[in-house]
Design a protein around this motif. Structure first.
Motif, PDB file in Angstrom:
ATOM      1  N   THR A   1       0.789  -1.164  -0.012  1.00 29.55           N
ATOM      2  CA  THR A   1       0.125   0.048  -0.024  1.00 29.55           C
ATOM      3  C   THR A   1       0.832   1.111   0.038  1.00 29.55           C
ATOM      4  O   THR A   1       1.780   1.283   0.814  1.00 29.55           O
ATOM      5  CB  THR A   1      -0.969  -0.015   1.199  1.00 29.55           C
ATOM      6  N   VAL A   2       0.617   2.238  -0.873  1.00 28.28           N
ATOM      7  CA  VAL A   2       1.382   3.340  -0.999  1.00 28.28           C
ATOM      8  C   VAL A   2       0.417   4.609  -0.591  1.00 28.28           C
ATOM      9  O   VAL A   2      -0.680   4.688  -1.070  1.00 28.28           O
ATOM     10  CB  VAL A   2       1.788   3.625  -2.478  1.00 28.28           C
ATOM     11  N   GLY A   3       1.107   4.944   0.532  1.00 31.24           N
ATOM     12  CA  GLY A   3       0.463   6.300   1.033  1.00 31.24           C
ATOM     13  C   GLY A   3       0.915   7.862   0.332  1.00 31.24           C
ATOM     14  O   GLY A   3       1.854   8.060   0.031  1.00 31.24           O
ATOM     15  N   THR A   4      -0.391   8.322  -0.203  1.00 26.28           N
ATOM     16  CA  THR A   4      -0.043   9.279  -1.134  1.00 26.28           C
ATOM     17  C   THR A   4      -0.515  10.424  -0.632  1.00 26.28           C
ATOM     18  O   THR A   4       0.100  11.202   0.470  1.00 26.28           O
ATOM     19  CB  THR A   4      -0.626   9.111  -2.560  1.00 26.28           C
ATOM     20  N   GLY A   5      -1.664  11.347  -0.895  1.00 23.99           N
ATOM     21  CA  GLY A   5      -2.152  12.452  -0.440  1.00 23.99           C
ATOM     22  C   GLY A   5      -3.580  12.670  -0.948  1.00 23.99           C
ATOM     23  O   GLY A   5      -4.207  11.877  -1.681  1.00 23.99           O
ATOM     24  N   PRO A   6      -4.139  14.040  -0.725  1.00 26.82           N
ATOM     25  CA  PRO A   6      -5.399  14.262  -1.326  1.00 26.82           C
ATOM     26  C   PRO A   6      -5.188  14.010  -2.750  1.00 26.82           C
ATOM     27  O   PRO A   6      -4.310  14.429  -3.540  1.00 26.82           O
ATOM     28  CB  PRO A   6      -5.588  15.751  -1.030  1.00 26.82           C
ATOM     29  N   THR A   7      -6.510  13.991  -3.350  1.00 20.26           N
ATOM     30  CA  THR A   7      -6.453  13.873  -4.805  1.00 20.26           C
ATOM     31  C   THR A   7      -6.245  14.855  -5.786  1.00 20.26           C
ATOM     32  O   THR A   7      -5.965  14.873  -6.798  1.00 20.26           O
ATOM     33  CB  THR A   7      -7.912  13.073  -5.252  1.00 20.26           C
TER      34      THR A   7
END
Length: 336
Positions: A49-55
């Motif tokens: 699982t890759v933690g990204t940010g707001p879309t």
């Protein structure tokens, strides 16, 4: 600040999750000479699982490209939209993500239990995978506010970022370096996209935006309004860089937005965090997969194209590398 405010409700204590898949306890890490990566069969059984940010932000497409690159290499993957740095730090500590993007200033504060994380047990389980792109701290306003310097913010309504976010940490530290506290302004605790919408409606005077260049929200503002990029320079900047080496002096180049000249500023690197309890082989293997499929990541955003490459090494990372990452970077000649 509590870690619960940064993420999904931690207790404020940095805890190492139990190992999963081929992950192993940190105490059993291999020596660099033993790290070989994974076989295709082993790789296919691992989920990342890759933690990204707001879309709406830059973390989301670049983080999604990391997930795609690793999927193409044989892993099972997912890219998770998050509230960015604060939540990503907590998700790594909780074991809710295997890798995640975060700004290095907030990471180092969490790791040492200082500044925004003062009074919280240091998150000593955080580890680095690789360096990413520089996040430029940008202060935007419109010409009708009359704001042309940091000092002009006194008495104004300022968008400082969502409470306890990476942007808000930047804003608070920069203001303090110039002798300004939140008592001197009216802080607007909104994500920068919402704060810029408020500025368009006359409900906010200036907004801090921390992102790669260019930022689409700022570009949109510059199309509709007479936008001004306020310089971050002088003694305040000198003081901040001297005290916190994860900040560096920079410029926003002329023509990035509607600016006809370079604008003095600051940047702080984003880094990719990785769970400490993953096996050295798996972490080494992930880096192999990332750089084998680097074209996928470079195609996700201009900031990635210019700043994510194996040749940039890891000299700018202050957080300890995961042993598997250390072996990878050593084998490729970037650390001795």
């Amino acid at each position: 600040l509590s870690l619960a405010a940064c993420g999904n409700g931690g207790s404020g204590t940095a805890s190492t999750p139990a190992s999963s898949g081929s992950g192993s306890d940190a105490s059993t890490s291999q020596s660099a000479g033993e790290v070989k990566g994974l076989t295709p069969e082993e790789r296919s059984k691992e989920f990342i699982t890759v933690g990204t940010g707001p879309t709406s932000g830059i973390y989301f497409p670049i983080g999604g490209a990391f997930a795609t690159a690793l999927k193409d290499y044989g892993y099972q993957t997912s890219a998770e939209a998050t509230n960015a740095t604060g939540q990503n730090i907590q998700n790594i500590l909780n074991g809710d993500a295997e890798i995640a993007i975060a700004m290095q200033d907030a990471v180092m504060q969490a790791y040492t239990g200082t500044e925004a994380y003062d009074g919280i047990e240091p998150a000593e389980n955080l580890r680095a995978l690789m360096r990413l792109w520089p996040n430029y701290v940008q202060l935007v306003t419109t010409a009708d506010t009359g704001i042309t310097s940091i000092q002009d913010l006194v008495g104004k309504r300022v968008g400082v970022g969502a409470a306890n976010s990476g942007v808000e940490i930047n804003a608070r530290m920069i203001l303090n370096a110039y002798g300004i506290t939140y008592d001197d302004i009216t802080p607007d605790y909104l994500a920068y996209g919402e704060a810029i919408d408020n500025m368009k409606n006359g409900q906010c005077d200036a907004v801090f935006v921390t992102s790669g260049l260019p930022n689409s929200t700022i570009m949109d503002l510059g199309v509709q309004y007479d936008m001004v990029i306020v310089p971050i320079d002088g003694e305040g900047r000198d003081k901040l860089v001297a005290e916190y080496p994860y900040y560096a002096k920079s410029v926003i180049p002329a023509g990035t937005y509607n600016n006809t000249e370079d604008v003095e500023g600051l940047f702080v690197y984003n880094i990719m965090l990785v769970r400490k309890d993953l096996s050295d082989d798996m972490v080494y293997d992930m880096l192999q997969g990332i750089f084998e499929n680097i074209s996928t990541i470079k195609a996700s955003h201009n900031a990635a194209d210019k700043n994510i490459d194996i040749s940039f090494g890891v000299d700018d990372i202050q957080l300890p590398l995961h042993p598997g990452a250390e072996a990878f970077w050593r084998d490729n000649g970037y650390i001795s």
